[in-house]
Design an enzyme around this catalytic site. Structure first.
Site, PDB file in Angstrom:
ATOM      1  N   HIS A  44       0.842  -1.195   0.000  1.00  0.00           N
ATOM      2  CA  HIS A  44       0.000   0.000   0.000  1.00  0.00           C
ATOM      3  C   HIS A  44       0.881   1.249   0.000  1.00  0.00           C
ATOM      4  O   HIS A  44       0.456   2.323  -0.431  1.00  0.00           O
ATOM      5  CB  HIS A  44      -0.912   0.028   1.224  1.00  0.00           C
ATOM      6  CG  HIS A  44      -1.949  -1.045   1.225  1.00  0.00           C
ATOM      7  ND1 HIS A  44      -1.691  -2.323   1.666  1.00  0.00           N
ATOM      8  CD2 HIS A  44      -3.259  -1.033   0.835  1.00  0.00           C
ATOM      9  CE1 HIS A  44      -2.795  -3.051   1.557  1.00  0.00           C
ATOM     10  NE2 HIS A  44      -3.748  -2.297   1.051  1.00  0.00           N
TER      11      HIS A  44
ATOM     12  N   ASP B 135      -4.592  -6.258  -7.734  1.00  0.00           N
ATOM     13  CA  ASP B 135      -4.822  -5.662  -6.428  1.00  0.00           C
ATOM     14  C   ASP B 135      -5.142  -4.191  -6.697  1.00  0.00           C
ATOM     15  O   ASP B 135      -5.020  -3.710  -7.832  1.00  0.00           O
ATOM     16  CB  ASP B 135      -3.573  -5.816  -5.554  1.00  0.00           C
ATOM     17  CG  ASP B 135      -3.902  -5.794  -4.064  1.00  0.00           C
ATOM     18  OD1 ASP B 135      -5.006  -5.345  -3.707  1.00  0.00           O
ATOM     19  OD2 ASP B 135      -3.046  -6.203  -3.254  1.00  0.00           O
TER      20      ASP B 135
END
Length: 602
Positions: free
Chosen positions: A239, A312
């Site tokens: 992230h 993702d």
């Protein structure tokens, strides 16, 4: 000896894996002929509309006013742009992370589905069942707790419950199971989301969840094994930045790829990519999501996977810091991906894909292959016949009493006693024990269940809840108060969360625990989250691992401390220098109830 046999089995499996793949599967997998409904939808689509079908945008399950900017944005993206699907995410009220409410979620999805020309495919990261994103659903613990409990049948049951509840709420695609093998104790983002470090054990649970989710044809959900080709042996949160896995091709075959092969064999519907570099397979500066060597040559050609390949979230730092929304979308499709999840600018992604086809950078045939897979999935789920859900049926489909009980059972069977010097667990005198709850934040609800369960059993026990903003003065006072007790229990929340970058204790908690250990009173540390927390506190007398910070795990920890349940969990990971894989001290249920309210701690 058992571990040796497991390793030999893994080696044997991987040596024969390539030869077991049919020759036909060694060619790049081609989509199967689309069903009639899918062909009908696609026949009338423009190039722009085809590109939009591959883009999935986030939503939080709230039902905004139809005149609000937020709702109008959804209408524009769904009706006008024609995005292919939605991804349910949590939201913040400015203080704490919130989850969707079941009826509001379902009502919003019905409303937005009516505006879509082609039915939307709705997805969610239901890693702990629907409870990860939706309130008032059975709160299953994290994947690692299932492995510690040691029974894939529990995972299969979770798959059945997750599928039933997801479809009742209007969600048809579950981004689970996690097929990563967590063999790196410093992994800040996979960790307890993985079933552990043994690839065969991970594979058994991955298979079980998929089979459970597919058990009822009427409640069928799409499943997704993630994060390909394996995110477990990394120490970076993608992230924030792109991670790298430095394993050789041989090790990838023996370790990371084993659960993904099991998923393919079990009929997994999709594979989610990882934003990690894999130098053994592709250039070191290219994330797997954007690598043809990984997404097509390995996954499609060598492994013969024919289902959906999904990224993702493209807004994550592992992609967004290196590529614009449009460039990332085009490169992902060039690599072999079908679905573009949460690009930071959805409209820019659609325009870039359409422009790439017009310029010849992408062929329209390549685009059509992915669109056909997405539309075929929608038809397989029956969205051409029924895209709306029955709001009145939710009460009977969601949070069934037996599912709530089973979630608690999993949490209790997972509790693992790693250290028990002097037999500190079960507690000898709960009323003369101080309980310190180290909450994740000031607004966090984590710790409330633990404190309430302790007080219910030992009303006179001292229970102190702290948060990371506590000053040195407050922490020093807490340590002095604890010194008046016969023993100390520290319930420490070490959750795995995006954008944190580590699983270390927050604030000055580490100094507090060190002061408690220096007091000479026996300290039992309860890890509500990462089991690797013991590495930071090697001198504690007692150590309990629950593998999850959810309420059922809090309750399970208290029941174990009070001797109400047998402790039988086994570590599904190694804690370097502290404990071996499979360790776990067995403690039976206490036959005599300890004195819980003899006197109040001064």
């Amino acid at each position: 000896m058992q571990r040796l046999f497991s390793r030999l089995a893994v080696l044997s499996l991987c040596v024969t894996a390539w030869s077991a793949v049919p020759a036909a599967a060694r060619k790049a997998a081609k989509p199967k002929p689309a069903p009639t409904a899918a062909r009908g939808w696609m026949k009338h689509m423009t190039l722009q509309q085809k590109a939009a079908q591959l883009v999935f945008i986030s939503f939080n399950g709230l039902a905004p006013n139809s005149r609000s900017r937020e709702y109008q944005r959804f209408v524009r993206l769904v009706r006008d742009t024609g995005v292919g699907g939605l991804v349910l995410v949590n939201w913040s009220n400015g203080r704490v992370i919130q989850r969707a409410e079941p009826y509001e979620l379902a009502a919003f999805l019905n409303r937005i589905q009516r505006t879509a020309k082609v039915p939307l495919l709705v997805c969610g990261d239901f890693e702990r069942g629907a409870s990860m994103r939706v309130q008032d659903t059975p709160g299953f613990p994290h994947a690692m707790a299932f492995a510690a409990a040691g029974d894939p049948e529990l995972t299969r049951y979770e798959g059945r419950v997750t599928a039933r509840e997801a479809r009742a709420l209007g969600v048809q695609w579950v981004f689970y199971p996690v097929a990563d093998v967590n063999n790196n104790p410093d992994n800040p983002i996979i960790n307890i989301r993985s079933f552990g470090e043994d690839p065969l054990v991970v594979a058994s649970h991955v298979r079980a969840f998929i089979e459970g989710a597919h058990a009822d044809p009427k409640k069928y959900v799409l499943t997704s094994a993630k994060h390909f080709p394996g995110h477990g042996d990394t120490a970076v949160d993608t992230h924030l930045n792109m991670a790298s896995i430095t394993s050789s091709s041989e090790r990838l075959e023996k370790m990371e790829l084993v659960p993904f092969r099991a998923a393919v064999e079990a009929g997994v519907d999709s594979i989610m990519s990882a934003h990690i570099a894999v130098p053994a397979l592709a250039p070191a500066d290219v994330p797997a999501t954007l690598s043809r060597q990984v997404m097509t040559e390995l996954l499609r050609t060598r492994m013969g996977f024919e289902g959906l390949v999904v990224t993702d979230a493209l807004e994550m730092g592992g992609i967004a810091k290196g590529f614009s929304a449009g460039e990332a979308a085009v490169r992902a499709l060039e690599a072999g991906v079908d679905v573009l999840v949460m690009p930071p600018d959805p409209e820019a992604a659609v325009k870039a894909v359409a422009a790439a086809v017009r310029s010849g950078r992408l062929s329209e045939k390549r685009l059509d292959e992915s669109v056909a897979r997405v539309l075929a999935a929608k038809a397989k789920l029956g969205l051409d016949r029924a895209r709306l859900v029955d709001l009145e049926a939710i009460a009977d489909e969601v949070s069934a009493p037996e599912a709530v009980e089973r979630a608690q059972e999993v949490a209790e069977r997972a509790v693992t006693l790693v250290r028990n010097e002097g037999g500190v667990v079960p507690l000898k005198a709960p009323a003369r024990t101080c309980f310190l709850v180290l909450a994740e934040s000031r607004q966090a609800v984590g710790g409330q269940a633990f404190a309430a369960e302790v007080k219910r059993r030992a009303p006179d026990a001292r229970v102190m809840t702290l948060d990371p903003t506590a000053t040195t003065v407050v922490l020093d006072e807490a340590a002095r108060n604890a010194a008046a007790c016969d023993a100390v229990v520290v319930a420490a929340f070490a959750p795995v969360a995006a954008y944190r970058g580590n699983t270390a204790l927050a604030g000055e908690y580490t100094r507090l625990v060190e002061m408690l250990m220096a007091s000479g009173k026996p300290v039992t540390l309860v890890a509500l989250g990462s089991p690797y927390l013991l590495r930071y506190f090697p001198k504690v007398q007692g150590y309990l691992a629950t593998y999850s910070p959810v309420p059922v795990s809090e309750t399970a920890a208290v029941r174990a401390l009070f001797g109400e349940i047998s402790i039988r969990g086994k570590l599904p990971v190694t804690i370097p220098g502290m404990a071996r894989y499979g360790d776990g001290i067995m403690v039976p249920v206490r036959t005599a109830t300890p004195q819980t309210s003899a006197r109040s701690v001064p």
